[in-house]
Every structure is written in structure tokens, then in C-alpha cells.
Design an enzyme around this catalytic site. Sequence first.
Site, PDB file in Angstrom:
ATOM      1  N   ASP A   1     -15.848  -3.472  -1.285  1.00 25.56           N
ATOM      2  CA  ASP A   1     -15.348  -3.285   0.187  1.00 25.56           C
ATOM      3  C   ASP A   1     -16.731  -2.868   1.082  1.00 25.56           C
ATOM      4  O   ASP A   1     -17.110  -1.737   0.971  1.00 25.56           O
ATOM      5  CB  ASP A   1     -14.332  -1.956   0.012  1.00 25.56           C
ATOM      6  CG  ASP A   1     -13.346  -2.243  -1.111  1.00 25.56           C
ATOM      7  OD1 ASP A   1     -12.752  -3.128  -1.051  1.00 25.56           O
ATOM      8  OD2 ASP A   1     -13.367  -1.083  -1.822  1.00 25.56           O
TER       9      ASP A   1
ATOM     10  N   ASP B   1       0.950  -1.185  -0.077  1.00 26.66           N
ATOM     11  CA  ASP B   1      -0.142  -0.093  -0.073  1.00 26.66           C
ATOM     12  C   ASP B   1       0.899   1.249  -0.148  1.00 26.66           C
ATOM     13  O   ASP B   1       1.522   1.473   0.921  1.00 26.66           O
ATOM     14  CB  ASP B   1      -0.950  -0.097   1.251  1.00 26.66           C
ATOM     15  CG  ASP B   1      -1.992  -0.895   1.239  1.00 26.66           C
ATOM     16  OD1 ASP B   1      -2.002  -1.706   0.095  1.00 26.66           O
ATOM     17  OD2 ASP B   1      -2.764  -1.081   2.091  1.00 26.66           O
TER      18      ASP B   1
END
Length: 249
Positions: A129, A8
Site C-alpha cells: 500500500d 470492506d
Amino acid sequence: MIVFPAIDLMNGVCVRLRRGRADDETVFSSDPVATARHWQEQGGRWLHVVDLDGAFSGQPVNAPLIRSICDALDIPVQLGGGIRDAATAKAYLEAGVERLIIGTIALEEPDAYAALCAEFPGRIGVSLDAEGGKLKTKGWVADSGLTVDEVLPRLLEAGTAFIIYTDIDRDGMQTGVNLPALEHLAKASTVPVIAAGGVATLEDVKALYPLSRTTNLQGAVSGRAIYEGTLDLRTAMDWIRQQEKAEAC
């Protein structure tokens, strides 16, 4: 089954967030390219990259760094974060990214998403998500009000090549995966599903493995766990290979 090591990117470094919160970050490496090479050397078959700056801003931020990561690796890269138009998608694919993960526009602009899938067949996936059963967008800060069951038929019809399913409540928390929700999706989907959020130990990988044999589960993304050492990537991939070899005999 594949364990996807995750990188990330935020402000040019490798971080992990808890439940997607930008104010709850841990920096794990200041050299993302070296980190990418490390996960390849540890047996990674794919690399999962998220441009967090891009996800929060809605536009690509770490493109030069992502190109450098792709150039440094022999394994394919899948990328998400800030990809909200065809020009950005094309630029990333030309930079060496193998496949792209789309979140916000897949839910908010279905026609634009379908056009992306048509323009780049087999290379566009969707990120679903979920928090409390509802899907989030815009870097997990906006509530779409939609559920997986409500959007799945449309996404599959649009030409989605794969699905990343994240349980936000478990992301970065190392509390194990949401097996019931994941199994439900992997059975309903006609394309590969990848689990994200909560994969913390080899036992979590072992719990997911049977689903990879009976449903469309392709694997799981692991981030914080492989950085903090509660899951060893090489050990996990070796265990999976042993299971697959035994089944082939």
C-alpha cells in the site's frame, strides 16, 4: 484478467473509505452477506474482502461475518485486515477463506511472514500500500519508510503467492489507476499482481487489460465504482471474456 468486487467491513456493514481514512466512510449496505451474493450473481469470479476493523485494531474483528460470507458463496474469497499471526490465518482458512492478504507483518516482521508462507503455501499474499512512493502499514496509518523495489525481492523469496498493490492517493477517489507504478511492479514480479485504488470505469479496465497479457497483472479490485455505478461488474467481466475469446481464436 479478473475484476475483483470488494467488500470492506466496518462495524458489521459494507463501507468504502476515501484514501483509507476511517473518518471518511460511506455505508453502502447493512447486509454484507446479501451484498456478497449480489456480486457473485453479477459475474464475480472472486470476492475481495477487507476487515477494516481488523486492519485498524491489529486483530480479527469480523470473523463470524466473514465465515457467513464464505458459506454463502460458490466463488473463492480473498481476505485482508488484521491477520498478524499464524493462529488467525489458520482460523480464517478453516472458515472457508481461499487466500489471505498480509500487510503489516510482511514489512515489519519478515521472519514471521516467511513462516506464514511456508505453513500455508500458495495461500498467502502481500498487500503493498503506497502513498507518495512509500509503503504504509497498520491500516495505512504508519509509514514504513520502505519502497516497493526495496521489499519485493525479499517478499518473493519468502514465498509470496500474489501481490495486491494499492495506490493510496487514488483509493476511493475514482481517478484512474497509476499505470506506470503498476506496470513497473507487474513486470518485476514473478507472481500475480492485482491492482487496487482508482479503478472507476470500464475505460480503466480496458487500460489495464494489455498489461494482463504482457506482465504478471492478474486483475484489479473495484469497490466504490461498482457500488456507485460508474463501473458495471457484469459489463466489465463480459468485455474481458470477449477479448480473451477473440485472442484464443
